[in-house]
Design a protein around this motif. Structure first.
Motif, short mmCIF file in Angstrom:
data_model
loop_
_atom_site.label_atom_id
_atom_site.label_comp_id
_atom_site.label_asym_id
_atom_site.label_seq_id
_atom_site.Cartn_x
_atom_site.Cartn_y
_atom_site.Cartn_z
N UNK A 1 -3.51 3.13 5.66
CA UNK A 1 -2.83 3.04 6.96
C UNK A 1 -1.40 3.55 6.87
N UNK A 2 -0.75 3.26 5.76
CA UNK A 2 0.60 3.81 5.59
C UNK A 2 0.54 5.33 5.58
N UNK A 3 -0.41 5.84 4.82
CA UNK A 3 -0.54 7.31 4.76
C UNK A 3 -0.80 7.89 6.15
N UNK A 4 -1.68 7.25 6.88
CA UNK A 4 -2.00 7.78 8.22
C UNK A 4 -0.78 7.70 9.14
N UNK B 1 -6.04 18.31 -9.35
CA UNK B 1 -5.49 18.38 -8.01
C UNK B 1 -5.59 16.99 -7.39
N UNK B 2 -4.52 16.56 -6.76
CA UNK B 2 -4.50 15.21 -6.19
C UNK B 2 -4.59 15.33 -4.67
N UNK B 3 -5.42 14.48 -4.06
CA UNK B 3 -5.45 14.46 -2.59
C UNK B 3 -5.24 13.03 -2.12
N UNK B 4 -4.74 12.90 -0.92
CA UNK B 4 -4.42 11.57 -0.38
C UNK B 4 -5.05 11.39 0.99
N UNK B 5 -5.36 10.14 1.31
CA UNK B 5 -5.77 9.82 2.69
C UNK B 5 -7.25 9.90 2.95
N UNK C 1 -5.62 -2.90 -1.09
CA UNK C 1 -6.82 -2.07 -1.22
C UNK C 1 -6.46 -0.59 -1.42
N UNK C 2 -6.80 -0.06 -2.58
CA UNK C 2 -6.58 1.38 -2.83
C UNK C 2 -7.82 1.90 -3.54
N UNK C 3 -8.46 2.92 -2.98
CA UNK C 3 -9.62 3.50 -3.66
C UNK C 3 -9.19 4.77 -4.36
N UNK C 4 -9.49 4.82 -5.66
CA UNK C 4 -9.13 6.02 -6.43
C UNK C 4 -10.40 6.62 -7.02
N UNK D 1 5.86 1.10 3.01
CA UNK D 1 4.83 0.22 3.53
C UNK D 1 5.41 -0.85 4.47
N UNK D 2 4.68 -1.14 5.54
CA UNK D 2 5.02 -2.30 6.36
C UNK D 2 4.26 -3.48 5.79
N UNK D 3 4.71 -4.70 6.07
CA UNK D 3 4.08 -5.85 5.42
C UNK D 3 2.55 -5.82 5.53
N UNK D 4 1.90 -6.01 4.40
CA UNK D 4 0.44 -6.12 4.35
C UNK D 4 -0.31 -4.83 4.71
N UNK D 5 0.41 -3.75 4.90
CA UNK D 5 -0.26 -2.51 5.29
C UNK D 5 -1.08 -1.96 4.12
#
Ligand code: HEM
Ligand code: SF4
Lengths: 159, 547
Positions: free
Chosen positions: B531-534, B482-486, B448-451, B523-527
């Motif tokens: 959540x990885x970013x956080x 400009x790119x933002x994350x999280x 899941x990634x929302x862009x 990334x941890x499995x299935x993360x």
């Protein structure tokens, strides 16, 4: 004499709006700024025929106990897009029980008459030379969803 | 869905007549441009870069087949044969003529539609979870309350000239699909300990140039108080919201300046005057509203195993996994039609597609169709046994891209191609990213990634709450990004953090790729990306992107 709309008719009207916040008028029949009234109540009362107007950042609460001593209270619209006066109208009627003449002055427009009336205004110093045509705007809608001054029940209590 | 009675019909047709008269007076020079502005905006009419834009209301994203056919015919007759689904579930036409707008509104009224309060400084069209009434995780159907709010806010005499626009969203399920934390008012339906329905009231969220997560000012408001409480909030805002600076005029600024506690105290003081007055909702009214949203005549069907269904065909299996969602009734599935075909502006849909979708809505459901704030379309009630047949038709129609919830399900504003406020184009950025990530297996591995992409800080594309957000900026007359994350939009909503200095247009796909490679390596499995970013924070992404 200038004309205004009052109680859905075009009528002649002699009230003058006195915008000077420092000097007092010399005769009655004027609508003065709230601040002038607060500073010079006695002198103004002596002139007779005094009304006040609220600027768009002056809540009716600032009138305190004086509210029901006025025959007329006006609300000024410095720009038609400044809608604070709509809330002041309802507050004067619904929370303070003001029964006198409630007048809109300033830069409001014809296409706001219907909503102003719903918010308790009954007189309108509309800046237009087509006042008779403007009366049609009071009939833009024949009924409304919400309760307000002209209809105390929401549609869902009447359906 | 809601059906008008003579009263609703009369009001909408009086509105059309009112606007026709206003347009005529404007064209005759009797209304100034400045005066006409709020009048046309409150009927959905913007003037943008190339032509006027008409925003048609889709209350809480609910449509029927007849309405879709009417929209199709309107786009052919008055526009260029396509429409656009907006991030507030509305439908937009990009090429109507001012003089013809009253005719369009009249045609819309025939199918119980309008463009009332879709723009301007008033209470806007109320939005909701697009899966309302069918979601498996639903607490209670939000639509009846949305309709109650729609009626209360329509032509509200006191709140047509607010300091700024005002948006209300309602969510009735556990996972928030209505972005309630970033609206002027968000309402989350909850159940109290005794199982009674209540609303958690969130105020002062918003995006735009000052993104803010809203504050809860009431944990559990009883339904009968819904409208009086909303009215009290609006009355406080109408009087105290700033009017000297339009960038500081939203309620979020007021709530922040006063503090949520003080704001709440003012609201409750105002509320005390009206709490048990005529605007209090009656049980009859709530039941009347709910009667329009009763479940349709579902068949009793066995729940089929999704794994088994997927064996049909590998492409179908991918679509099944990404573009369908669990339904609350056994044997049914919710289907999302992705308006995300590479090369087409996200959310654009042609007249032909609208007509076919109307037919599909009738053949594979009960004639109901939803629009989503991710700019997709939903068929809410598809029998599992029909999914394969439906999928084949959707492939034919080019609305079966199996990308819902993935990187390629991009939310994107019209940007510089259409909008006069834009700093930069946004549609070509969406296209370049979709082209770069054509390998769907890679996209699926990302999960899941929302862009989200906006062409300027007005944030129509919700870039702040995209896991990856892209914002068009002006750098010495050049279009930069400009790119933002999280960022995230759920109940644990967060505002994205800026990665660093902005990029030229042709660098953007590379940067996104580097961001994603960083994610994959950490990334941890299935993360999930979020959540990885956080967990790891900005630094590793930054190092890689600017290496
Ligand atoms: C092309 C003409 C458009 C113009 C001139 C325009 C203008 C604006 C402006 C000025 C704002 C910021 C208002 C504020 O922060 O108070 C805004 C916000 C917004 N617009 Fe647009 N917009 C346009 C098209 C769209 C489209 C096509 C969509 C949907 C795809 C959209 C969705 C939104 C949303 C969701 C917001 C809200 C952000 C928030 O809550 O702060 N707009 N728009
Ligand atoms: S975000 Fe900016 S560029 Fe995009 S539609 Fe909104 S105002 Fe226009």
């Amino acid at each position: 004499m200038p004309k205004i709309i009052k109680d859905l008719n075009v009528v002649e009207d002699s009230w003058q709006v006195w915008r000077d916040t420092e000097n007092l008028p010399t005769t009655g029949g004027v609508i003065v700024p709230l601040s002038l009234w607060q500073a010079h109540k006695d002198a103004l009362l002596a002139l007779g025929g005094i009304a006040v107007f609220l600027a768009s950042d002056q809540s009716p609460k600032l009138l305190g106990a004086d509210i029901n001593s006025f025959a007329l209270i006006a609300v000024d619209f410095p720009k038609f897009a400044d809608g604070r006066g709509f809330s002041y109208g309802r507050e004067l009627r619904e929370q303070h029980g003001f029964n006198g003449e409630l007048r809109a002055i300033g830069d409001f427009m014809r296409d706001q008459l219907y909503f102003l009336k719903r918010c308790g205004f009954n007189s309108f110093a509309l800046q237009s030379d087509e006042l008779d045509e403007a009366l049609a705007s009071f009939n833009d809608f024949s009924d409304a969803y919400q309760p307000s001054i002209d209809q105390s029940l929401p549609i869902f209590r009447r359906r | 869905m809601y059906a008008y009675d003579h009263f609703d019909r009369q009001l909408v047709s009086q509105r059309v007549a009112q606007f026709r008269d206003q347009t005529q007076r404007y064209l005759a020079g009797k209304i100034t441009d400045e005066q006409f502005l709020p009048l046309r905006l409150q009927n959905g009419l913007y003037i943008q870069r190339l032509a006027p834009m008409l925003r048609i209301a889709v209350p809480y994203g609910t449509l029927n087949a007849e309405q879709l056919r009417k929209l199709a015919s309107i786009t052919r007759k008055y526009d260029k044969g396509y429409a656009h689904i907006s991030t507030r579930q509305n439908v937009q036409l990009n090429w109507p003529k001012l003089e013809e707008v009253p005719d369009i509104l009249e045609e819309l009224a025939e199918v119980e539609m309008h463009a009332v309060q879709t723009s301007g400084n008033c209470i806007r069209n109320v939005t909701a979870d697009q899966f309302s009434g069918v979601a498996a995780d639903e607490v209670e159907d939000a639509r009846a309350y949305c309709e109650i709010i729609r009626q209360w806010s329509t032509f509200h005499p006191e709140f047509a000239f607010l300091p700024r626009k005002f948006k209300i969203a309602v969510c009735g399920s556990e996972s928030d699909r209505a972005a309630v934390m970033v609206h002027d008012i968000g309402l989350q339906i909850v159940k109290d300990a005794a199982g009674n329905t209540a609303f958690k009231v969130i105020v002062g969220g918003g995006l735009g140039r000052t993104p803010v997560i809203g504050s809860v000012i009431n944990e559990a408001l009883e339904p009968k108080h819904l409208l009086t409480y909303l009215e009290a909030i609006l009355r406080v805002y109408n009087q105290l919201g700033r009017r000297d600076n339009k960038f500081k005029a939203r309620i979020k600024i007021l709530v922040r300046a006063m503090g949520a506690e003080a704001f709440k105290a003012d609201v409750e003081k105002e509320w005390a005057h009206i709490k048990d007055g005529a605007l209090s909702l009656t049980d009859e009214e709530i039941s009347r509203a709910q009667s329009f949203f009763q479940p349709p005549a579902y068949e009793s069907l066995p729940q089929q195993d999704m794994q088994a269904l997927a064996l049909e065909n590998a492409d179908f299996a991918r679509w099944l996994q990404h573009n369908t969602h669990a339904h609350k009734v056994a044997g049914y599935r919710i289907v999302t039609l992705a308006l995300k075909t590479t090369g087409v502006a996200p959310g654009d849909v042609t007249a032909e597609q609208l007509e076919v979708i109307a037919d599909l809505g009738e053949r594979y459901g009960f004639g109901e169709i939803r629009s989503t704030h991710q700019q997709n379309i939903v068929l809410p009630d598809v029998r599992q046994q029909d999914l394969f047949a439906l999928w084949k038709e959707l492939v034919e129609l080019e609305v079966a891209a199996p990308v819902v919830g993935t990187l390629n399900d991009i939310i994107c504003c019209p940007g510089g191609d259409f909008c006069s406020l834009a700093n930069a184009k946004s549609i070509p950025i969406a296209e370049a990213i979709q082209r770069r990530f054509e390998d769907l297996d890679y996209v699926y591995d990302l999960g899941e990634v929302e862009l989200n992409i906006s062409g300027c800080m007005n944030a129509c594309g919700h870039h702040h709450i995209g896991n990856i957000g892209i914002l068009g900026v002006d750098k010495k007359g050049q279009e930069f990004y400009q790119v933002s994350l999280g960022g995230s939009q759920g109940l644990d909503a967060s505002i994205g953090k800026i990665l660093g200095p902005s990029f030229a247009q042709d660098e953007v796909p590379n940067v996104i790729e580097k961001v994603l490679e960083t994610f994959v390596s950490l990334r941890q499995p299935e993360e999930r990306f979020l959540d990885t970013f956080r967990r790891v924070g900005m630094d590793p992404f930054k190092e890689r992107a600017y290496a």
